[in-house]
Design an enzyme around this catalytic site. Sequence first.
Site, PDB file in Angstrom:
ATOM      1  N   LYS A 193       0.564  -1.429  -0.059  1.00  0.00           N
ATOM      2  CA  LYS A 193      -0.011   0.051   0.309  1.00  0.00           C
ATOM      3  C   LYS A 193       0.847   1.340  -0.122  1.00  0.00           C
ATOM      4  CE  LYS A 193      -1.831  -1.655   4.292  1.00  0.00           C
ATOM      5  NZ  LYS A 193      -1.178  -2.685   4.037  1.00  0.00           N
ATOM      6  N   ARG A 247      -9.904   0.755   8.797  1.00  0.00           N
ATOM      7  CA  ARG A 247      -9.925  -0.591   8.606  1.00  0.00           C
ATOM      8  C   ARG A 247     -10.126  -1.312   9.546  1.00  0.00           C
ATOM      9  NH1 ARG A 247      -3.235   0.214   8.827  1.00  0.00           N
ATOM     10  NH2 ARG A 247      -2.364  -1.096   8.692  1.00  0.00           N
ATOM     11  N   ARG A 299      11.361  -6.036   4.993  1.00  0.00           N
ATOM     12  CA  ARG A 299      11.196  -4.591   5.026  1.00  0.00           C
ATOM     13  C   ARG A 299      11.985  -3.762   6.326  1.00  0.00           C
ATOM     14  NH1 ARG A 299       5.438  -2.696   5.933  1.00  0.00           N
ATOM     15  NH2 ARG A 299       5.133  -3.634   7.014  1.00  0.00           N
ATOM     16  N   ARG A 348      11.205  -2.296  11.544  1.00  0.00           N
ATOM     17  CA  ARG A 348       9.953  -1.840  12.407  1.00  0.00           C
ATOM     18  C   ARG A 348       9.368  -2.865  13.702  1.00  0.00           C
ATOM     19  NH1 ARG A 348       5.055  -0.488   8.308  1.00  0.00           N
ATOM     20  NH2 ARG A 348       3.985  -1.900  10.372  1.00  0.00           N
ATOM     21  N   ARG A 354      -0.561  -9.033  13.313  1.00  0.00           N
ATOM     22  CA  ARG A 354      -0.946  -7.898  12.385  1.00  0.00           C
ATOM     23  C   ARG A 354      -1.864  -8.424  11.472  1.00  0.00           C
ATOM     24  NH1 ARG A 354       4.365  -5.657  10.791  1.00  0.00           N
ATOM     25  NH2 ARG A 354       2.669  -4.535   8.998  1.00  0.00           N
TER      26      ARG A 354
HETATM   27  P1  ADP Z   1       2.023  -2.151   3.550  1.00  0.00           P
HETATM   28  O1  ADP Z   1       2.158  -0.188   3.444  1.00  0.00           O
HETATM   29  O2  ADP Z   1       1.158  -1.961   2.270  1.00  0.00           O
HETATM   30  O3  ADP Z   1       2.723  -2.358   4.662  1.00  0.00           O
HETATM   31  P2  ADP Z   1       5.101  -1.472   1.783  1.00  0.00           P
HETATM   32  O4  ADP Z   1       4.524  -0.430   0.661  1.00  0.00           O
HETATM   33  O5  ADP Z   1       5.404  -0.709   3.192  1.00  0.00           O
HETATM   34  O6  ADP Z   1       3.504  -2.212   2.442  1.00  0.00           O
HETATM   35  O7  ADP Z   1       5.462  -2.666   1.838  1.00  0.00           O
HETATM   36  C1  ADP Z   1       6.175  -3.941   1.899  1.00  0.00           C
HETATM   37  C2  ADP Z   1       7.250  -4.678   1.977  1.00  0.00           C
HETATM   38  O8  ADP Z   1       7.296  -5.520   0.710  1.00  0.00           O
HETATM   39  C3  ADP Z   1       8.724  -3.106   1.654  1.00  0.00           C
HETATM   40  O9  ADP Z   1       9.830  -3.647   1.923  1.00  0.00           O
HETATM   41  C4  ADP Z   1       8.640  -3.045   0.460  1.00  0.00           C
HETATM   42  O10 ADP Z   1      10.005  -2.169  -0.347  1.00  0.00           O
HETATM   43  C5  ADP Z   1       8.064  -4.543  -0.536  1.00  0.00           C
HETATM   44  N1  ADP Z   1       7.533  -3.964  -1.518  1.00  0.00           N
HETATM   45  C6  ADP Z   1       6.067  -3.551  -1.603  1.00  0.00           C
HETATM   46  N2  ADP Z   1       5.750  -3.588  -3.248  1.00  0.00           N
HETATM   47  C7  ADP Z   1       5.936  -4.858  -3.358  1.00  0.00           C
HETATM   48  C8  ADP Z   1       5.856  -5.789  -5.226  1.00  0.00           C
HETATM   49  N3  ADP Z   1       5.289  -5.320  -5.986  1.00  0.00           N
HETATM   50  N4  ADP Z   1       6.695  -6.293  -4.936  1.00  0.00           N
HETATM   51  C9  ADP Z   1       8.157  -7.111  -3.876  1.00  0.00           C
HETATM   52  N5  ADP Z   1       7.966  -6.269  -3.077  1.00  0.00           N
HETATM   53  C10 ADP Z   1       7.747  -5.475  -2.589  1.00  0.00           C
HETATM   54  P1  ADP Z   2       0.611  -2.461   7.271  1.00  0.00           P
HETATM   55  O1  ADP Z   2      -0.075  -2.143   6.523  1.00  0.00           O
HETATM   56  O2  ADP Z   2       2.033  -2.449   6.850  1.00  0.00           O
HETATM   57  O3  ADP Z   2       0.581  -2.895   8.618  1.00  0.00           O
HETATM   58  P2  ADP Z   2       0.830   0.925   8.801  1.00  0.00           P
HETATM   59  O4  ADP Z   2       1.589   0.885   8.981  1.00  0.00           O
HETATM   60  O5  ADP Z   2      -0.436   0.720   7.785  1.00  0.00           O
HETATM   61  O6  ADP Z   2       1.180  -1.053   8.389  1.00  0.00           O
HETATM   62  O7  ADP Z   2      -0.253   0.125  10.430  1.00  0.00           O
HETATM   63  C1  ADP Z   2       0.862  -0.219  11.333  1.00  0.00           C
HETATM   64  C2  ADP Z   2       0.431  -0.349  12.441  1.00  0.00           C
HETATM   65  O8  ADP Z   2      -0.701   1.335  12.649  1.00  0.00           O
HETATM   66  C3  ADP Z   2      -1.129  -0.997  12.345  1.00  0.00           C
HETATM   67  O9  ADP Z   2      -0.525  -2.310  12.500  1.00  0.00           O
HETATM   68  C4  ADP Z   2      -1.409  -0.036  13.768  1.00  0.00           C
HETATM   69  O10 ADP Z   2      -1.797  -0.926  15.060  1.00  0.00           O
HETATM   70  C5  ADP Z   2      -1.425   1.260  13.719  1.00  0.00           C
HETATM   71  N1  ADP Z   2      -2.305   1.478  12.616  1.00  0.00           N
HETATM   72  C6  ADP Z   2      -2.435   1.990  10.834  1.00  0.00           C
HETATM   73  N2  ADP Z   2      -3.802   2.645  10.593  1.00  0.00           N
HETATM   74  C7  ADP Z   2      -4.602   2.103  11.969  1.00  0.00           C
HETATM   75  C8  ADP Z   2      -5.618   2.438  12.188  1.00  0.00           C
HETATM   76  N3  ADP Z   2      -6.522   2.974  10.456  1.00  0.00           N
HETATM   77  N4  ADP Z   2      -6.470   1.446  12.713  1.00  0.00           N
HETATM   78  C9  ADP Z   2      -5.978   1.619  13.560  1.00  0.00           C
HETATM   79  N5  ADP Z   2      -4.926   0.928  13.690  1.00  0.00           N
HETATM   80  C10 ADP Z   2      -3.770   1.632  12.751  1.00  0.00           C
END
Ligand code: ADP
Ligand code: ADP
Length: 214
Positions: free
Chosen positions: A13, A88, A127, A160, A171
């Site tokens: 995302k 979420r 990551r 992280r 998660r």
């Molecule tokens: P999210 O915001 O959904 O948690 P991220 O954009 O932070 O996801 O991506 C999670 C991890 O996967 C990061 O280490 C990123 O560099 C990697 N990543 C993101 N998109 C891709 C993809 N299409 N193919 C391979 N690795 C990816």
């Molecule tokens: P990812 O998509 O990789 O799980 P985010 O950075 O979006 O990572 O979220 C990390 C953490 O922040 C979540 O596991 C949660 O604890 C908190 N968080 C983020 N957005 C929300 C939301 N909309 N509602 C509740 N908790 C959230």
Amino acid sequence: MNLVLLGPPGAGKGTQAKRLVERFGLAHVSTGDILRAAIQSGSALGLEAKSYMDRGALVPDDLVVGIIRDRIRADDCRGGFVLDGFPRTVPQAEALERMLASAGTRLDAAVAFDVSDQVVIDRNTQRRSCPTCGATYHLVNAPPKRDGVCDRDGTPLVQRPDDRPEQIRQRMAEYRAKTAPLKEFYRGHGILREVDGSPAPDEVGRLLVELLSR
Ligand code: ADP
Ligand code: ADP
């Protein structure tokens, strides 16, 4: 264009939100980034959020809804925004509908990223992020130019706290129980768009632009 990006942790995302922001000039609103910044600054919000985030649980709805209410009123959101990681839960989605309606606007699409559990585990485990600028890397798919440091500002990269195995599992469970039902919510509103999140970032980006141009 006002968009919501939905998907399991590590689905890509944030990576795709940054591309959409560059391509369409939208504001990037990531609740995860806002909460991590609050933790870094040591604010009351950060202190409260940290106890949930560190164990991979969702932060309570009222806290995140409050953040979004203030954030989407900002000037840079007038030309459209990408909500990355919000809503979420169904109550968050309902609160968002009310906020947007009272501001005389609405969502154009909710994009759900499809990825397998194995991809989720791999992407979260590998990551690494920059604590200064928020850039994200993947040890194999998107490594930094120099081992262990950010390409942009040279800061040592960190993992992280919630990208450890137990927290990743938690998660994923939170996603299944509370966030996945949002697909039905947005399908019911006629704005759900689904994209395969498993190919490389360039290909996912291409699919996304194609889908949004329809
Ligand atoms: P999210 O915001 O959904 O948690 P991220 O954009 O932070 O996801 O991506 C999670 C991890 O996967 C990061 O280490 C990123 O560099 C990697 N990543 C993101 N998109 C891709 C993809 N299409 N193919 C391979 N690795 C990816
Ligand atoms: P990812 O998509 O990789 O799980 P985010 O950075 O979006 O990572 O979220 C990390 C953490 O922040 C979540 O596991 C949660 O604890 C908190 N968080 C983020 N957005 C929300 C939301 N909309 N509602 C509740 N908790 C959230």
